[in-house]
Scaffold this motif. Structure first.
Motif, short mmCIF file in Angstrom:
data_model
loop_
_atom_site.label_atom_id
_atom_site.label_comp_id
_atom_site.label_asym_id
_atom_site.label_seq_id
_atom_site.Cartn_x
_atom_site.Cartn_y
_atom_site.Cartn_z
N THR A 33 22.81 -4.36 35.00
CA THR A 33 23.69 -3.33 35.55
C THR A 33 24.07 -3.65 36.98
O THR A 33 23.22 -3.97 37.81
CB THR A 33 23.02 -1.95 35.50
N THR A 35 26.18 -1.62 39.94
CA THR A 35 26.79 -0.33 40.26
C THR A 35 28.00 -0.55 41.16
O THR A 35 28.09 -1.52 41.91
CB THR A 35 25.80 0.61 40.95
N LEU A 76 29.06 4.83 40.48
CA LEU A 76 28.05 5.59 41.20
C LEU A 76 28.62 6.83 41.88
O LEU A 76 27.92 7.82 42.07
CB LEU A 76 27.36 4.70 42.23
N ALA A 90 25.13 1.44 45.84
CA ALA A 90 26.31 0.83 45.24
C ALA A 90 26.36 -0.66 45.59
O ALA A 90 26.34 -1.02 46.76
CB ALA A 90 27.57 1.54 45.72
#
Length: 624
Positions: A33, A35, A76, A90
């Protein structure tokens, strides 16, 4: 949520990877992931009034990356500055900056960070952040629709944020695109979104990339792995005409690209090219044929689709298409135009559909066996490293090509015998026996069989046969009618004519009531006719012997030309000359044919073979 760190990878020595990968990579060892967030700039002024539109644009841009790589981009939030966004975790922040930049900069971005890349200018989490320069008119006025300079700028900067460099920038061990083979790639935007070179720079709202291009995908997949879920099932990809370039990535399944909705012919190369040994990803492309100039690097398309991954099949348009397969088993279908198709390796199905369609095969024609069947034609490359065995439907022309020559076979003239009955095909073999005193050659037999299928009668063929040089060698013009009749009886029936029949036919020839060409045909027909009412037993016995002799010769001819598909005329003469009517001579002729066939099968020193299946049974199967 913690901010991701990064690490450095060394140059690989592979130019396709090193030309774009600058070494800074997000560390996704613990997660896949990344962000992202939206933020105002480092000054307090808002510059993007449509905040939901901004989120939609950047989300769509990131999604174009996500489809290719093993990364999930998670939104985010919307922050007042990139600093607070970074503090919230982020990794990539789109900063809507309205600070005045007058050097022509559209936007800029930082490589992944913060470690080991720490040379940031303003704040600790600046790594991966993108700054859009809204003081530049191109950015301020862009629609940010796919294909626009604005959207292209957005995805260009994501490329930097993910670790890609400009293809014109060099660093130790990492070449520029201009240093690579310019016959393969060029520093153009439709090869890489990191390029500054645009063949249509004046077009601000169209003809720019809307996704990462081929070099970008390879670089990204090298750094982050492939997305194995994108189009993982069986998928049909409609090739749509857009005002932008885009890339289709297909991870797996049995898939098809489909140009049937197009309003002009297309050139399609299914993914076949492995640009780098560091990835299994294969690449191909599709574009309107009117925009393809023979090679990619010489073209200047306004529509360009990169095809990457696992795509096996293709369907063309209703116009003239050029479709190329892969080493996989392909199903290639033309449309209504005059299409050119090539399957390459694999056992392919190639269907031209309507129009005058051509299938290409590499190498000498003598390495191939083309088998005519009622439902389809198969083309087998007999070389161990050849292109497999293809099934052809609705293909009119087959062309074999090498550096030295091209050999074309027009199936409109040779492809018809498989639609005939066995009796019809045997009648052509008998013509060869009677007129040429040999077995037919496959090419000649298939030519005349196709002519018959298209409406030419046996009588018309007989007239055409008699003018052939080979006929004149068999039956010289200076032969008397007596000698001519004797020679025909010998070739067709293996005997001298009976006196009554001999006198009758010589008289007919002398009177001119029957020409020599039709006389030969009449002898053939007489041998197969029913015995007249009241015929003697001697007559019936002789007729049965004649039929058996002609049938054996016909079986020899069929074995040579129909079942084995051989066409060497000298061999056709030699094997028929071995037969004298005895069982031993029949076995000898069959044995010779099988020896010739074994030699003809050699992929390097053999011959082009053109058998016909499904029309005649082979009576020698048990012997062979």
């Amino acid at each position: 949520m913690p901010f991701l760190s990064s690490f450095i990878i060394d140059p690989t020595t592979d130019p396709i990877i090193d030309v774009l990968v600058d070494g800074y990579v997000w560390d996704l060892s613990e997660t896949t992931t990344i962000t992202w967030a939206l933020a105002d700039g480092l000054n307090p002024n808002h510059v993007w009034d449509d905040r939901s539109g901004a989120i939609q644009t950047f989300s769509a841009a990131l999604a174009t990356f996500e489809q290719f790589i093993n990364v999930e981009f998670v939104y985010l939030g919307d922050f007042t500055s990139p600093i607070t966004a970074g503090q919230a975790g982020a990794d990539i922040v789109y900063t809507l900056d309205n600070s005045f930049v007058d050097d022509g900069t559209l936007a800029y971005a930082y490589y992944p960070g913060p470690e080991p890349f720490t040379n940031f200018e303003q704040y600790a989490t600046e790594g991966g952040d993108v700054f859009m320069n809204f003081s530049n008119e191109f950015i301020a006025s862009s629609s940010f629709q796919p294909g626009s300079d604005g959207f292209y700028t957005v995805i260009h900067e994501i490329g930097h944020a993910m670790g890609l460099k400009h293809p014109f920038d060099s660093s130790p061990g990492r070449p520029t695109l201009d240093e690579l083979d310019q016959n393969v790639v060029r520093d153009l935007d439709w090869f890489s979104i990191l390029s500054y070179s645009d063949q249509y720079a004046a077009e601000l709202e169209r003809w720019d990339p809307a996704t990462p291009m081929v070099l970008d995908v390879l670089g990204l997949q090298f750094m982050y792995g492939v997305n194995t879920s994108t189009f993982a099932g069986d998928t049909t990809h409609a090739l749509t005409s857009e005002d932008y370039y885009y890339t289709i990535w297909d991870a797996s399944g049995v898939d098809r690209v489909d140009a049937s909705g197009q309003s002009e012919g297309w050139t399609i190369f299914l993914p076949d090219f492995a640009a780098t040994p560091l990835l299994e990803t294969l690449s191909g492309f599709a574009m309107p044929s009117s925009q393809f100039d023979g090679t990619l690097v010489d073209s200047a398309p306004t529509e360009m689709i990169w095809l990457m991954g696992d795509i096996e099949n293709a369907t063309g348009s209703a116009f003239d298409d050029w479709i190329n397969g892969t080493p996989l088993d392909n199903d290639l279908r033309g449309g209504g135009g005059n299409d050119e198709l090539e399957g390459f390796a694999g056992n392919d199905v190639i269907d031209g559909n309507d129009g005058l369609d051509l299938a290409y095969y590499p190498g000498s024609q003598t390495s191939y066996t083309l088998t005519l069947g009622a439902d389809a034609i198969t083309v087998q490359d007999r070389r161990a490293d050849g292109v497999g065995t293809d099934t052809l439907r609705n293909i009119e022309i087959v062309e074999f090509y090498s550096e030295d020559e091209r050999q074309t076979l027009d199936l409109q003239h040779f492809g018809g015998p498989a639609s005939l009955s066995g009796a019809d095909l045997e009648s052509f073999i008998e013509l060869y026996i009677a007129y040429f005193n040999r077995a037919p050659d496959a090419l000649g037999l298939n030519f005349w069989g196709t002519a018959f299928a298209n409406g030419t009668t046996l009588q018309e063929m007989a007239s055409l046969f008699i003018d052939q040089p080979e006929i004149r060698a068999t039956y010289a013009e200076e032969l008397s009618n007596e000698d001519f009749a004797t020679a025909v009886y010998e070739n067709v029936l293996g005997r001298v004519p009976d006196q009554d029949g001999f006198e009758f036919w010589v008289g007919v020839l002398d009177s001119g009531a029957v020409s020599r060409d039709q006389f030969i045909l009449s002898v053939l027909e007489g041998a197969k006719a029913d015995a007249p009412v009241g015929a003697s037993q001697d007559f019936i016995d002789q007729q049965q012997a004649d039929r058996a002799f002609l049938a054996d010769k016909t079986d020899i001819g069929a074995l040579y030309a129909v079942h084995r598909g051989m066409s060497d005329v000298d061999n056709a003469i030699a094997i028929m000359s071995q037969f004298d009517g005895s069982e031993s001579s029949l076995s000898e002729a069959v044995s010779t044919i099988e020896q010739l066939y074994s030699a003809a099968l050699d992929p390097d020193t053999g011959a082009f073979l053109m058998p016909v299946v499904g029309v005649l049974d082979n009576p020698f199967d048990a012997i062979a």
